[in-house]
Design an enzyme around this catalytic site. Structure first.
Site, short mmCIF file in Angstrom:
data_model
loop_
_atom_site.label_atom_id
_atom_site.label_comp_id
_atom_site.label_asym_id
_atom_site.label_seq_id
_atom_site.Cartn_x
_atom_site.Cartn_y
_atom_site.Cartn_z
N ARG A 150 0.56 -1.26 0.01
CA ARG A 150 0.24 -0.04 0.11
C ARG A 150 0.66 1.17 -0.36
O ARG A 150 0.36 2.14 0.62
CB ARG A 150 -1.07 -0.36 1.02
N LYS A 173 3.54 11.80 -11.20
CA LYS A 173 3.10 10.39 -11.18
C LYS A 173 3.76 10.07 -12.34
O LYS A 173 3.99 10.06 -12.27
CB LYS A 173 2.18 11.70 -12.70
N GLU A 181 10.79 19.43 -24.75
CA GLU A 181 9.52 19.66 -23.08
C GLU A 181 10.72 20.83 -22.77
O GLU A 181 9.95 22.27 -21.90
CB GLU A 181 9.97 18.56 -22.33
N LYS A 210 8.22 22.79 -14.08
CA LYS A 210 7.65 22.37 -14.07
C LYS A 210 7.39 22.21 -11.93
O LYS A 210 5.96 21.94 -12.13
CB LYS A 210 8.77 20.98 -14.35
N GLU A 248 -3.66 17.94 -11.09
CA GLU A 248 -3.66 18.41 -12.42
C GLU A 248 -5.10 18.16 -12.26
O GLU A 248 -6.62 18.12 -13.54
CB GLU A 248 -3.41 16.69 -13.73
N ARG A 299 -1.79 22.42 -14.11
CA ARG A 299 -1.23 21.22 -14.82
C ARG A 299 -1.44 21.34 -16.45
O ARG A 299 -0.11 20.52 -17.36
CB ARG A 299 -1.18 20.98 -14.65
N ASN A 326 1.00 20.37 -21.50
CA ASN A 326 0.41 20.12 -22.14
C ASN A 326 0.25 20.88 -23.90
O ASN A 326 -0.74 20.17 -24.62
CB ASN A 326 -1.64 19.06 -22.05
N HIS A 382 0.82 19.16 -26.87
CA HIS A 382 0.54 17.36 -26.88
C HIS A 382 -0.07 17.21 -27.27
O HIS A 382 -0.32 15.57 -27.25
CB HIS A 382 1.04 17.06 -25.11
N HIS A 442 0.38 14.42 -29.20
CA HIS A 442 0.05 12.59 -28.92
C HIS A 442 -0.81 11.50 -30.41
O HIS A 442 -1.02 10.58 -30.60
CB HIS A 442 -0.98 12.40 -27.85
N HIS A 496 8.66 10.74 -28.69
CA HIS A 496 7.44 12.04 -27.76
C HIS A 496 8.43 13.51 -28.20
O HIS A 496 7.25 14.19 -28.65
CB HIS A 496 7.63 11.58 -26.40
N1 LIG Z 1 5.05 11.14 -14.95
C1 LIG Z 1 5.47 11.95 -15.58
O1 LIG Z 1 4.74 12.95 -15.02
C2 LIG Z 1 5.81 11.49 -16.88
C3 LIG Z 1 6.10 12.79 -17.61
C4 LIG Z 1 6.56 12.88 -19.28
C5 LIG Z 1 6.62 11.56 -19.78
N2 LIG Z 1 6.43 10.67 -18.70
C6 LIG Z 1 7.15 9.23 -19.60
O2 LIG Z 1 7.96 8.81 -19.63
C7 LIG Z 1 8.42 7.68 -20.66
C8 LIG Z 1 9.79 8.43 -21.29
O3 LIG Z 1 10.73 8.71 -20.65
P1 LIG Z 1 11.95 8.68 -21.41
O4 LIG Z 1 12.49 9.61 -22.74
O5 LIG Z 1 12.97 9.40 -20.37
O6 LIG Z 1 12.00 7.22 -22.07
P2 LIG Z 1 13.94 5.83 -21.11
O7 LIG Z 1 13.08 5.55 -19.97
O8 LIG Z 1 12.95 4.90 -22.71
O9 LIG Z 1 15.37 6.12 -21.89
C9 LIG Z 1 15.30 6.69 -22.98
C10 LIG Z 1 16.57 5.84 -23.59
O10 LIG Z 1 17.92 5.83 -22.90
C11 LIG Z 1 18.14 5.03 -22.16
N3 LIG Z 1 19.45 5.85 -21.32
C12 LIG Z 1 18.83 6.15 -19.59
N4 LIG Z 1 19.28 7.41 -19.51
C13 LIG Z 1 20.49 7.06 -20.02
C14 LIG Z 1 22.18 7.91 -20.27
N5 LIG Z 1 22.25 8.73 -19.47
N6 LIG Z 1 22.54 7.44 -21.10
C15 LIG Z 1 22.44 5.93 -22.10
N7 LIG Z 1 21.02 6.35 -22.26
C16 LIG Z 1 20.18 6.57 -21.41
C17 LIG Z 1 17.32 3.96 -22.19
O11 LIG Z 1 17.85 2.97 -21.25
C18 LIG Z 1 16.37 4.32 -22.40
O12 LIG Z 1 16.95 3.61 -23.87
C19 LIG Z 1 7.14 7.49 -21.62
O13 LIG Z 1 6.89 6.52 -20.52
C20 LIG Z 1 6.25 8.71 -21.12
O14 LIG Z 1 4.76 8.02 -20.32
C21 LIG Z 1 6.19 10.37 -17.27
ZN LIG Z 2 5.98 15.34 -23.30
#
Ligand SMILES: NC(=O)c1ccc[n+]([C@@H]2O[C@H](COP(=O)([O-])OP(=O)(O)OC[C@H]3O[C@@H](n4cnc5c(N)ncnc54)[C@H](O)[C@@H]3O)[C@@H](O)[C@H]2O)c1
Ligand SMILES: [Zn+2]
Length: 366
Positions: free
Chosen positions: A126, A148, A190, A232, A242, A246, A250, A253, A257, A269
């Site tokens: 939990r 999130k 972003e 942010k 949200e 917030r 978007n 986006h 999206h 993305h």
């Molecule tokens: N929670 C939120 O508020 C929020 C906001 C935006 C996006 N997201 C989520 O974030 C995700 C995307 O995150 P991302 O773009 O970081 O992608 P990711 O986590 O897939 O990382 C991208 C790639 O880079 C590699 N990598 C990471 N750090 C590295 C480093 N320092 N050196 C070499 N390689 C590295 C990873 O292994 C991966 O292959 C999506 O799932 C999205 O839904 C969440």
């Molecule tokens: Zn985004």
């Protein structure tokens, strides 16, 4: 000489909630974590198959100075592993290692690892504590802040999730040196978006410092990531769950999206968001808010960071349909983010289908 890190506190309902630490290495990690009273506790570092081999050893060593036991759980890199199945494997590991309610998780990786680890932390027993150690540009300025968490379900992105605040966000900006180029560029979308919605001066600063940023020089990365984290942070503080403010995040986006989906996630993305920002800027111009020169400046800025403002191989009518079925719809009308001017965004619910299609047409090419 000791290197200067930066700290941003995040508050919730007026009270201190957690710190965002920006550092140039992992040296201060154990000191920061010790402040969370974790003596005698266990921690599990959750990482992926790209990041683990690069950074898990050092992070494990640093965390061992504060925690009694440190385990590492590595999952395959990639969005396709952001699933309940992966979370299940992590739960099993935690149960076998006898993790209890006072133990913690540490997310070492990009947004995929952060979202998944946060979700596991929100739900295991939990809810247990977790820390974010974001390693992509996107996760440092976006996903690690705000609480999130979640996973994808079948083909639905982020369909299952929870709000769960981290106890600490610790970022070592030097890890960006190993980030693949296209991931870095995608994160820049972003960051440019932050300038567009909240701070025109910052937007201009990004344009002026493009060279140093692209060379990933620390003297540019540190102020840039600090300002984006601040933007942010300020937005999520005003609106932790949200309801309103917030939504400004978007910007770009709504159409972005739809493009991402129709391109079957072959475009990153941030690339889709860039095209979405161009479309939203165009729409703002057509509404008589921005002038044409401002729209062109925005597009030039995006392009100068190698981000696309046009997308080929998609049908505008289909983009419109997909946009309309997106979850950003509010009781039938689209909550669209427009710019009054560069640095000043607002939510508009009166954007018509014709206006949307016009903007989509503007960003599509054969
Ligand atoms: N929670 C939120 O508020 C929020 C906001 C935006 C996006 N997201 C989520 O974030 C995700 C995307 O995150 P991302 O773009 O970081 O992608 P990711 O986590 O897939 O990382 C991208 C790639 O880079 C590699 N990598 C990471 N750090 C590295 C480093 N320092 N050196 C070499 N390689 C590295 C990873 O292994 C991966 O292959 C999506 O799932 C999205 O839904 C969440
Ligand atoms: Zn985004």
């Amino acid at each position: 000489m000791e290197k200067e890190g930066q700290t941003l506190p995040v508050r919730r309902d007026g009270a201190f909630c957690y710190s965002i630490r920006l550092e140039e290495d992992f040296e201060k990690l154990s000191e920061c974590v010790s402040e969370l009273s974790v003596k005698g506790r266990r921690v599990c570092i959750v990482t992926d198959s790209h990041v683990g081999p690069l950074y898990a050893d050092e992070v494990r060593r640093r965390l061992s100075e504060a925690f009694r036991t440190v385990t590492v759980y590595t999952i395959e890199a990639g969005e396709k592993y952001k699933t309940l199945d992966t979370v299940r494997g992590l739960y099993e590991h935690l149960i076998l290692e006898h993790f209890d309610r006072k133990d913690m998780l540490a997310a070492l990786g990009g947004g995929v690892i952060g979202d998944l680890t946060g979700f596991a932390a929100a739900t295991y027993l939990r809810g247990i504590g977790f820390i974010q150690i974001p390693t992509t540009l996107l996760s440092q300025v976006d996903s690690s802040i705000g609480g999130k968490t979640g996973v994808d379900f079948d083909s639905y992105k982020n369909m299952v999730g929870a709000f769960h605040m981290p106890r600490l966000v610790y970022m070592n900006l030097s890890v960006l040196k190993t980030l693949p180029e296209r991931q870095f560029t995608s994160g820049m979308a972003e960051i440019l978006k932050h300038g567009l919605i909240k701070n025109a001066e910052y937007f201009q600063w990004l344009i002026d410092h493009r060279q140093e940023i692209l060379e990933r020089r620390m003297n540019a990365l540190m102020p840039m990531i600090l300002e984006s984290c601040r933007i942010k942070r300020d937005v999520v503080e005003k609106d932790p769950t949200e309801q309103g403010e917030r939504a400004l995040l978007n910007f770009g986006h709504t159409i972005g999206h739809a493009v991402e989906k129709l391109k079957d996630f072959q475009m990153y993305h941030g690339e889709c968001v860039a095209a979405g920002c161009a479309a939203a800027a165009y729409l703002s111009w057509k509404r008589g808010l921005l002038d044409e020169a401002a729209v062109l400046r925005i597009c030039e800025a995006l392009k100068s960071f190698s981000l696309p403002v046009k997308v080929s191989g998609i049908d505008p009518a289909q983009v419109l349909r997909t946009t309309k079925s997106d979850k950003k719809m509010d009781a039938g009308s689209i909550r669209f983010i427009l710019l009054r001017q560069t640095g000043d965004a607002f939510v508009d619910q009166s954007v018509t289908e014709e206006e949307l299609l016009d903007a989509i047409n503007w960003i599509t090419e054969d």
